[in-house]
Scaffold this motif. Structure first.
Motif, short mmCIF file in Angstrom:
data_model
loop_
_atom_site.label_atom_id
_atom_site.label_comp_id
_atom_site.label_asym_id
_atom_site.label_seq_id
_atom_site.Cartn_x
_atom_site.Cartn_y
_atom_site.Cartn_z
N GLN A 145 19.64 -79.35 -16.84
CA GLN A 145 19.50 -78.07 -16.12
C GLN A 145 19.02 -77.34 -17.09
O GLN A 145 19.80 -76.94 -18.23
N LEU A 151 22.34 -73.14 -22.74
CA LEU A 151 24.02 -72.87 -23.14
C LEU A 151 24.25 -73.87 -24.42
O LEU A 151 24.89 -73.34 -25.34
N PHE A 155 25.13 -72.25 -27.84
CA PHE A 155 26.31 -72.32 -28.94
C PHE A 155 25.72 -72.89 -30.30
O PHE A 155 26.38 -72.66 -31.19
N ILE B 83 29.16 -74.94 -11.30
CA ILE B 83 29.63 -74.52 -12.37
C ILE B 83 30.44 -73.31 -12.47
O ILE B 83 30.35 -72.30 -11.79
N LEU B 85 31.29 -70.75 -15.21
CA LEU B 85 30.97 -70.30 -16.61
C LEU B 85 32.06 -69.07 -16.87
O LEU B 85 32.23 -68.53 -18.12
N GLN B 142 23.51 -68.62 -6.74
CA GLN B 142 23.62 -70.01 -7.45
C GLN B 142 24.83 -69.78 -8.37
O GLN B 142 25.26 -68.92 -8.84
N PHE B 144 25.84 -70.79 -11.28
CA PHE B 144 25.83 -70.37 -12.77
C PHE B 144 25.62 -68.68 -12.76
O PHE B 144 26.10 -68.33 -13.75
N ILE B 145 24.80 -68.14 -12.02
CA ILE B 145 24.41 -66.83 -11.98
C ILE B 145 25.63 -65.88 -11.61
O ILE B 145 26.07 -64.94 -12.13
N LEU B 148 28.02 -66.44 -14.27
CA LEU B 148 27.71 -65.44 -15.69
C LEU B 148 28.07 -64.15 -15.36
O LEU B 148 28.56 -63.56 -16.35
N GLU B 268 34.19 -71.80 -22.24
CA GLU B 268 33.74 -72.46 -20.85
C GLU B 268 32.89 -73.75 -21.41
O GLU B 268 32.83 -74.48 -20.64
N LEU B 269 32.24 -73.59 -22.74
CA LEU B 269 31.34 -74.72 -23.13
C LEU B 269 32.37 -75.95 -23.33
O LEU B 269 32.09 -77.28 -22.81
N ILE B 272 33.33 -77.34 -20.14
CA ILE B 272 32.02 -78.21 -19.46
C ILE B 272 31.62 -79.51 -20.32
O ILE B 272 31.78 -80.70 -19.57
N LEU B 282 26.84 -83.49 -14.40
CA LEU B 282 26.72 -82.24 -14.18
C LEU B 282 25.88 -82.02 -12.66
O LEU B 282 26.12 -80.84 -12.01
#
Lengths: 353, 353
Positions: A145, A151, A155, B83, B85, B142, B144-145, B148, B268-269, B272, B282
């Motif tokens: 995605q 992302l 990083f 997700i 974030l 969405q 993720f937005i 975010l 957040e990473l 995930i 995912l």
């Protein structure tokens, strides 16, 4: 990049004139194209912000202020242009802020190590290209995605920048890179009220113009729009979907490298923590400028307006002084949210109509 | 004898089919690397003065507690093919609220103040989660937005709450949660394990887990099957916010200071990554909470190992980015097809989800 060139200049001129005309007659635009509503709204907000700023604080509609608005935000304009390409295809690039950090730290260290400054500049842009290529290949070839792929590169770039250095790296005072931010006075007004255009602003404006031509006047641009509107249709039409999808991330990454050049030149230094949250500003600029977050519709000139709206807002917050500067991201986030909601409304209405 | 052997073999075989076997192997590999550097790495000693257990393994467990919390929340969100974030920023907000409250409280040392600070911090973080949930479930943004925006605006909110300062406070209650021991065992670890078990029990001993997975596979179909996705989506995002709040209290109470720019930054990473290492794709539709916990432990071990090997900790994001890129590649159908062709018959089950 193949152009359908018969009379490119005349076509460009007429299309520019068309766009300007459609911007001017906002109401007709709304009737014609509901998707243009957010762009019209952005233009309206920009005008309102300028008027409000001029009335409330004064000194906004002045050559000096306008010059510094462009000088301080050349990087944002460039980032927003790159982001427009990606969002038009229905993707997203979260890595731009980190790429700026990596590219500027690497560039300054190279220049200070005695490398020819112009080679250092090329390397800065190339770093962005490589990061963009990585994200593009992950998205296109391996079905990752877009937000996860970028992302990861975000990083990666941030970590690599921290490996290079965790302290501010200062360019030597006589470095040729600083020349990119030399203030060339075009018109010498009274006091500090001069029209100043450094090469960095010219680079930013050129980026917008080139992006406009590419998006609206080349097959690559059309494919980007088609890809965002419906990948399947684009594929069935025989458009080079895979190549274009990788290309938009490469463009966004390379422009992040270019943004790093202009930003570093203005600041004269670079640090691994540069650019935190810039992806939000770039995305907000694009979305405020009327590009649909789901892809397929939008205007790169709108992104320019979006970037200017954000720049002006930050300027007004500083001028005001009573709003804590920490709340800037909340306001930007809020604006992004409002515009995303506006887009949903437009889409919903279009489906009904 | 042969029976024990075959039972052991069957047990190992079952373990090998668990989604998180790679996570377990990763932890073991990292620990082996550390042991080769320092043979006493795994030693656990009892401090004779206070009966506390001490050792690198306990440090890893303690430091993993916040990551376990956000990973469990993230796992459920990812299962709905969403997700979150914002978890890192919510941690900062939660810490900021707790510290500001305690600093202003009349009797910060009392248990009452500590409880109030905890309650307030968790309420604010749940509210942020609720905002995410409503925007995703009802407004259909969405994920993720949406997250975010809350990620970047949340960081701004934390700064506004503390006025840009890194607020410190003192409270015996919160300090006990973060640094205290029960029977020599860290309290944070006990709380984290208890919460993870409780949530695991709730979702797996009821139909909740299956309903969450159904949303992740196909939301429309799940609605037609009689599941109400809105409420579940909101619950999942709210829970993620709440757990991030717990994580925020854990990590700020250790030093009794909130660092508004660094608390939870880039975590957040980690979450995930932990979820993905744990075998949760995912694309959603399937989740493994146990896997997420294993993933969180692996990440903390990785953090510790990188620092132990003398790499600056600011560079760790680069390592994590490489890990996540490798995992995404391994999950992609192109790479899988490459291996499947060599292994013989195509397994039809895989693409159904």
């Amino acid at each position: 990049m193949s152009t359908t060139t018969q009379q490119p200049q005349r076509r460009l001129l007429t299309s520019l004139a068309d766009t300007i005309r459609s911007f001017v007659s906002g109401s007709r635009l709304l009737r014609l194209n509901a998707a243009a509503m957010p762009t019209a709204a952005a233009l309206l907000i920009f005008v309102v912000l300028v008027t409000f700023g001029q009335v409330q604080y004064g000194g906004i509609v002045e050559l000096g202020t306008i010059s510094s608005l462009f000088i301080n935000n050349a990087y944002l304009i460039i980032l927003a242009v790159g982001m427009t390409f990606v969002i038009l295809t229905g993707g997203i690039d979260l890595s731009v802020g980190s790429v700026v950090a990596l590219s500027s730290v690497a560039g300054v260290m190279l220049a200070n190590a005695g490398v020819n400054p112009w080679i250092a500049v090329l390397v800065m842009i190339a770093i962005g290209t490589v990061m963009g290529l990585l994200a593009g290949v992950l998205v296109d070839r391996f079905d990752v995605q877009p937000f996860i792929a970028t992302l990861a590169t975000m990083f990666l770039a941030r970590g690599l920048a921290s490996m290079l250095s965790t302290t501010p790296e200062r360019l030597e005072a006589d470095s040729a890179i600083l020349g990119i931010a030399t203030r060339l006075t075009i018109y010498d007004g009274p006091g500090v009220n001069d029209l100043v255009v450094p090469p960095s602003v010219i680079i930013a404006i050129l980026t917008v113009v080139v992006a406009y031509v590419v998006l609206h006047r080349t097959r690559t641009g059309r494919t980007a729009y088609a890809l965002g509107a419906s990948e399947q249709s684009a594929r069935l039409m025989g458009l080079p979907v895979a190549r274009t999808r990788v290309l938009v991330y490469v463009i966004s990454g390379s422009l992040a490298g270019l943004a790093a050049v202009t930003y570093t030149a203005r600041l004269g230094s670079a640090q691994n923590v540069t650019g935190i949250g810039w992806e939000l500003n770039a995305i907000a600029a694009v979305v405020i400028g009327g590009t649909l977050l789901t892809g397929g519709a939008g205007y790169v000139l709108g992104s320019l307006i979006g970037a200017l709206v954000i720049a002006l807002m930050n300027l007004l917050i500083i001028r005001d002084g009573s709003i804590p500067p920490e709340s800037t991201t909340i306001i930007t986030g809020g604006m992004l949210l409002v515009f995303v909601l506006l887009q949903r409304l437009v889409i919903a209405r279009r489906r009904k109509g | 004898m042969t029976q024990t052997y075959s039972r052991l073999r069957a047990g190992l075989g079952a373990l090998a089919h668990k989604p998180y076997i790679w996570g377990v192997l990763g932890i073991v590999a990292l620990l082996i690397v550390n042991v080769t550097r320092d043979p006493g790495y795994l030693q656990i000693s009892v401090n004779p003065a206070n009966g506390y257990l001490a050792g690198n393994l306990l440090d890893i467990l303690r430091e993993s507690a916040p990551i376990v919390m956000i990973s469990v929340g993230m796992c459920l969100v990812v299962a709905t093919s969403g997700i979150d974030l914002s978890v890192g920023s919510v941690m900062a907000v939660s810490g900021a609220v707790a510290m500001e409250f305690l600093q202003a409280a009349s009797a910060p040392q009392s248990t009452m103040s500590a409880a109030m600070a905890l309650l307030l911090a968790l309420t604010v973080s749940s509210l942020l989660g609720l905002v995410n949930g409503v925007l995703v479930a009802y407004v259909r943004l969405q994920p993720f937005i949406t997250t975010l925006i809350t990620m970047l605006a949340g960081r701004g909110l934390a700064k506004v709450i503390t006025g840009g300062q890194n607020t410190s406070a003192s409270s015996d209650g919160l300090a006990w949660i973060a640094n205290g021991r029960v029977l020599g065992f860290p309290v944070v670890v006990i709380i984290a394990i208890a919460l993870a078990l409780l949530i695991g029990y709730l979702v797996r001993r009821s139909a909740l887990g299956m309903m969450i997975e159904a949303i992740g596979i196909n939301e429309t179909a799940s609605r037609m099957a009689g599941i109400k996705p809105h409420g579940l989506l909101i619950t999942v995002y709210l829970l993620s916010g709440l757990l991030a709040g717990v994580a925020g209290v854990f990590s700020t109470a250790t030093v009794m200071t909130v660092d508004v720019s660094n608390t939870g930054y880039l975590l957040e990473l980690d979450a995930i990554l932990a979820v993905v290492i744990g075998g949760t794709a995912l694309s959603g539709g399937k989740f493994s909470l146990g896997g997420a916990v294993v993933g969180a432990l692996l990440i903390t071990t990785l953090d510790k190992t990188v620092v132990f090997l003398g790499v600056p900790s600011a560079a760790t994001p680069a390592f994590k980015a490489v890990v996540i890129i490798v995992i995404c590649l391994a999950q992609s159908s192109r790479v899988r097809a490459l291996f499947r062709d060599r292994r013989g018959p195509v397994r039809m089950k895989e693409r159904v989800a």
